[in-house]
Scaffold this motif. Sequence first.
Motif, PDB file in Angstrom:
ATOM      1  N   UNK A  89      39.495  75.883  77.564  1.00 30.88           N
ATOM      2  CA  UNK A  89      38.137  75.336  77.489  1.00 30.88           C
ATOM      3  C   UNK A  89      37.314  75.871  78.659  1.00 30.88           C
ATOM      4  N   UNK A  90      36.263  76.605  78.320  1.00 32.32           N
ATOM      5  CA  UNK A  90      35.387  77.195  79.338  1.00 32.32           C
ATOM      6  C   UNK A  90      34.086  76.401  79.339  1.00 32.32           C
ATOM      7  N   UNK A  91      33.789  75.789  80.463  1.00 30.51           N
ATOM      8  CA  UNK A  91      32.620  74.907  80.575  1.00 30.51           C
ATOM      9  C   UNK A  91      31.498  75.642  81.313  1.00 30.51           C
ATOM     10  N   UNK A  92      30.500  76.091  80.547  1.00 31.62           N
ATOM     11  CA  UNK A  92      29.374  76.823  81.146  1.00 31.62           C
ATOM     12  C   UNK A  92      28.277  75.857  81.607  1.00 31.62           C
ATOM     13  N   UNK A  93      28.234  74.687  80.994  1.00 35.32           N
ATOM     14  CA  UNK A  93      27.132  73.755  81.218  1.00 35.32           C
ATOM     15  C   UNK A  93      26.946  73.368  82.675  1.00 35.32           C
ATOM     16  N   UNK A  94      25.697  73.255  83.080  1.00 37.55           N
ATOM     17  CA  UNK A  94      25.390  72.709  84.407  1.00 37.55           C
ATOM     18  C   UNK A  94      24.193  71.785  84.246  1.00 37.55           C
ATOM     19  N   UNK A  95      24.397  70.525  84.536  1.00 32.99           N
ATOM     20  CA  UNK A  95      23.296  69.557  84.500  1.00 32.99           C
ATOM     21  C   UNK A  95      23.393  68.749  85.776  1.00 32.99           C
ATOM     22  N   UNK A  96      22.234  68.322  86.258  1.00 32.30           N
ATOM     23  CA  UNK A  96      22.242  67.488  87.449  1.00 32.30           C
ATOM     24  C   UNK A  96      22.202  66.020  87.006  1.00 32.30           C
ATOM     25  N   UNK A  97      23.232  65.277  87.382  1.00 35.01           N
ATOM     26  CA  UNK A  97      23.291  63.855  87.029  1.00 35.01           C
ATOM     27  C   UNK A  97      23.458  63.064  88.321  1.00 35.01           C
ATOM     28  N   UNK A  98      22.479  62.228  88.625  1.00 28.14           N
ATOM     29  CA  UNK A  98      22.491  61.450  89.872  1.00 28.14           C
ATOM     30  C   UNK A  98      22.742  62.357  91.081  1.00 28.14           C
ATOM     31  N   UNK A  99      22.097  63.516  91.068  1.00 29.14           N
ATOM     32  CA  UNK A  99      22.205  64.440  92.191  1.00 29.14           C
ATOM     33  C   UNK A  99      23.506  65.234  92.224  1.00 29.14           C
ATOM     34  N   UNK A 100      24.369  65.062  91.183  1.00 26.49           N
ATOM     35  CA  UNK A 100      25.631  65.827  91.160  1.00 26.49           C
ATOM     36  C   UNK A 100      25.633  66.788  89.974  1.00 26.49           C
ATOM     37  N   UNK A 126      24.424  72.255  77.792  1.00 25.72           N
ATOM     38  CA  UNK A 126      23.499  71.558  78.694  1.00 25.72           C
ATOM     39  C   UNK A 126      23.462  70.067  78.412  1.00 25.72           C
ATOM     40  N   UNK A 127      24.560  69.515  77.862  1.00 30.26           N
ATOM     41  CA  UNK A 127      24.667  68.060  77.624  1.00 30.26           C
ATOM     42  C   UNK A 127      25.895  67.542  78.358  1.00 30.26           C
ATOM     43  N   UNK A 128      25.660  66.922  79.521  1.00 27.37           N
ATOM     44  CA  UNK A 128      26.789  66.571  80.387  1.00 27.37           C
ATOM     45  C   UNK A 128      27.816  65.665  79.710  1.00 27.37           C
ATOM     46  N   UNK A 129      29.086  66.083  79.803  1.00 31.24           N
ATOM     47  CA  UNK A 129      30.199  65.251  79.325  1.00 31.24           C
ATOM     48  C   UNK A 129      30.317  65.147  77.820  1.00 31.24           C
ATOM     49  N   UNK A 130      29.569  65.976  77.062  1.00 30.47           N
ATOM     50  CA  UNK A 130      29.587  65.818  75.587  1.00 30.47           C
ATOM     51  C   UNK A 130      30.951  66.184  74.980  1.00 30.47           C
ATOM     52  N   UNK A 188      27.087  68.423  86.806  1.00 32.17           N
ATOM     53  CA  UNK A 188      28.049  68.039  85.767  1.00 32.17           C
ATOM     54  C   UNK A 188      28.090  69.108  84.698  1.00 32.17           C
ATOM     55  N   UNK A 189      29.271  69.334  84.152  1.00 32.78           N
ATOM     56  CA  UNK A 189      29.422  70.280  83.061  1.00 32.78           C
ATOM     57  C   UNK A 189      29.262  69.595  81.711  1.00 32.78           C
ATOM     58  N   UNK A 190      29.433  70.400  80.647  1.00 38.34           N
ATOM     59  CA  UNK A 190      29.360  69.855  79.289  1.00 38.34           C
ATOM     60  C   UNK A 190      30.659  69.156  78.898  1.00 38.34           C
ATOM     61  N   UNK A 191      31.716  69.380  79.675  1.00 36.44           N
ATOM     62  CA  UNK A 191      33.040  68.877  79.310  1.00 36.44           C
ATOM     63  C   UNK A 191      33.343  67.608  80.099  1.00 36.44           C
ATOM     64  N   UNK A 192      33.867  66.620  79.390  1.00 38.32           N
ATOM     65  CA  UNK A 192      34.330  65.387  80.026  1.00 38.32           C
ATOM     66  C   UNK A 192      35.760  65.667  80.528  1.00 38.32           C
ATOM     67  N   UNK A 193      35.843  66.045  81.801  1.00 38.61           N
ATOM     68  CA  UNK A 193      37.113  66.544  82.332  1.00 38.61           C
ATOM     69  C   UNK A 193      38.247  65.523  82.195  1.00 38.61           C
ATOM     70  N   UNK A 194      37.952  64.262  82.483  1.00 38.34           N
ATOM     71  CA  UNK A 194      39.019  63.248  82.463  1.00 38.34           C
ATOM     72  C   UNK A 194      39.658  63.162  81.081  1.00 38.34           C
ATOM     73  N   UNK A 195      38.858  63.322  80.044  1.00 40.29           N
ATOM     74  CA  UNK A 195      39.370  63.209  78.681  1.00 40.29           C
ATOM     75  C   UNK A 195      40.048  64.511  78.223  1.00 40.29           C
ATOM     76  N   UNK A 196      39.499  65.664  78.637  1.00 43.72           N
ATOM     77  CA  UNK A 196      39.960  66.957  78.108  1.00 43.72           C
ATOM     78  C   UNK A 196      41.168  67.511  78.880  1.00 43.72           C
ATOM     79  N   UNK A 197      41.237  67.237  80.164  1.00 42.79           N
ATOM     80  CA  UNK A 197      42.301  67.853  80.987  1.00 42.79           C
ATOM     81  C   UNK A 197      43.716  67.573  80.453  1.00 42.79           C
TER      82      UNK A 197
END
Length: 291
Positions: A227-238, A211-215, A240-249
């Motif tokens: 990597x399985x991203x269960x997290x769901x947080x609302x950030x600026x109305x969007x 539950x910590x977006x992009x951690x 977001x998961x716990x995973x920083x996709x751009x860095x992890x992909x």
Amino acid sequence: MSALIIDGRAVAASVREEVKARVGELTALGARPGLGVVLCGDDAASATYVRLKGQVAEELGIRVDERRPPADSSTEAIREIVLAMDEDDGIDGILVQLPLPAQIDPDAVMAAVRPDKDADGLHPLNFGLLAQGAPAPVVSCTPAGCMELLRRSGVPTRGSRAVVIGRSAIVGRPMAMLLVNADCTVTMCHSRTADLPAVCRTADILVAAIGRPGMITADYVKPGACVIDVGTSSVDGKLRGDVDRASVEPVAGWLTPVPGGVGPMTIAMLMHNTVSLCAARRGSGQPPTRP
Ligand code: NAP
């Protein structure tokens, strides 16, 4: 390398098709599956989830019996609704949407749900069976959905090292049990874990339920890991998961996106649980099966 993106929407659609076929078979035997839903309070997100769950259930042919007691209801009033659903032969699964209003004791309400109608797979008896490694008739929907994503994506589990971040009763703990039961060697982490990135880098399968977006950045990920991203947080109305996709992909071997990864599986597994409970209690006489 770039991770294979696991399409949770597509996997959930196949699970729903399989569930729909089972609903058809049970209905033909005179045992149309029924889902009892209790929604109490004014939480907008809960109302949306309940609407979505009801829609999916009806698409699959599952009968929905929805109760909306007033927001100022007492614990006893909600328990009475649940106890009546326990006795109703047409209801196979009971879902009490959480959170409940502050004056209601959620544990007392959840304890009223019969284990053989436990659509969410949260009853201590069902959790206990899972912890014992016995075949549990139902398992908490989100972790069960994660296991289906692994299985249907061909991610090897036997002998793999798995790390689960999060130790909640709804996600982290049952997830760790499911992975152990699938022959992974499992480490469960939480907010007090020392040197979390180093522990995570040992994982062939990394599940983030924080539950910590992009951690979770590339520093946490072993090259080629799933990597399985269960997290769901609302950030600026969007969402977001716990995973920083751009860095992890670029580092991972497989990755579930948010949205469109684990989320769609949760509702599909709720339907699967309801139908399995129906089959076990009054339907085909066959034991519940995996989807
Ligand atoms: P929760 O009960 O709040 O548990 C969060 C866990 O994360 C706790 O065990 C906590 O550790 C741990 N944690 C928090 N900060 C941490 C940190 N900095 N480092 C390491 N661990 C940390 O949440 P939950 O109900 O399990 O849900 C987790 C996430 O999944 C949330 O974003 C939720 O919205 C999402 N979720 C999604 C679905 C879905 O269908 N996609 C379903 C359920 C949940 P402690 O125990 O030490 O506090």
